[in-house]
Design an enzyme around this catalytic site. Sequence first.
Site, PDB file in Angstrom:
ATOM      1  N   VAL A 172      68.122  32.029  61.375  1.00 42.50           N
ATOM      2  CA  VAL A 172      66.967  31.240  60.941  1.00 42.50           C
ATOM      3  C   VAL A 172      67.349  29.768  61.067  1.00 42.50           C
ATOM      4  CG1 VAL A 172      65.943  32.983  59.421  1.00 42.50           C
ATOM      5  CG2 VAL A 172      67.643  31.412  58.499  1.00 42.50           C
ATOM      6  N   SER A 173      66.382  28.958  61.437  1.00 42.69           N
ATOM      7  CA  SER A 173      66.647  27.545  61.732  1.00 42.69           C
ATOM      8  C   SER A 173      66.786  26.671  60.498  1.00 42.69           C
ATOM      9  CB  SER A 173      65.529  26.981  62.605  1.00 42.69           C
ATOM     10  OG  SER A 173      65.420  27.713  63.794  1.00 42.69           O
ATOM     11  N   ARG A 174      66.065  27.016  59.457  1.00 47.18           N
ATOM     12  CA  ARG A 174      66.046  26.141  58.275  1.00 47.18           C
ATOM     13  C   ARG A 174      66.606  26.874  57.068  1.00 47.18           C
ATOM     14  NH1 ARG A 174      60.231  25.487  59.387  1.00 47.18           N
ATOM     15  NH2 ARG A 174      60.032  26.262  57.286  1.00 47.18           N
TER      16      ARG A 174
END
Length: 167
Positions: free
Chosen positions: A9-11
């Site tokens: 996941v990016s965040r």
Amino acid sequence: MRVAVYIRVSRLDQHPENQAVELRRYVAARGWDAMEFVEHGVSGMKDTRPQLDAMLKLVYQKRVDAIVVWKLDRLGRSMRHLVTLLDELRAVNVGLVTIGEGIDTTTPAGRMVFGVIASLAEFERERLRERTMLGLARARAQGKRLGRPCDATLRARIIEAAGLSVR
């Protein structure tokens, strides 16, 4: 079959568990032995990521038969990186399974889909090479000097220190 499950996941405010539940269910249904690699808050544009690098180390050590991801964009956002990675996996005979796109290179149909994707990627690489070569030829025809700029100071130091040519 030994698989590496890659979750990203990016965040930091996103939850990798959303992907993990579905991936665990898929792996269990196939009866595969899985190791999980979770990247939390890491961009897919980065070619090197701690968990991706750890997983690829196992791939190159032949300790993994396939990589399972939720979607291809979880593995990477850069087409160049994905194509390179897919080529490397193919070279070491490691499969790739993406649940979202339905790609499974551990099956004959999945290998066919992978072959089509690889062919398109190779076509795009060749087109890029052609455009680059045309651009270089145009620049030469216009009298532009190509290559690394000459550093006169460095050249003088090399010649003075060792009596060698720059080459």
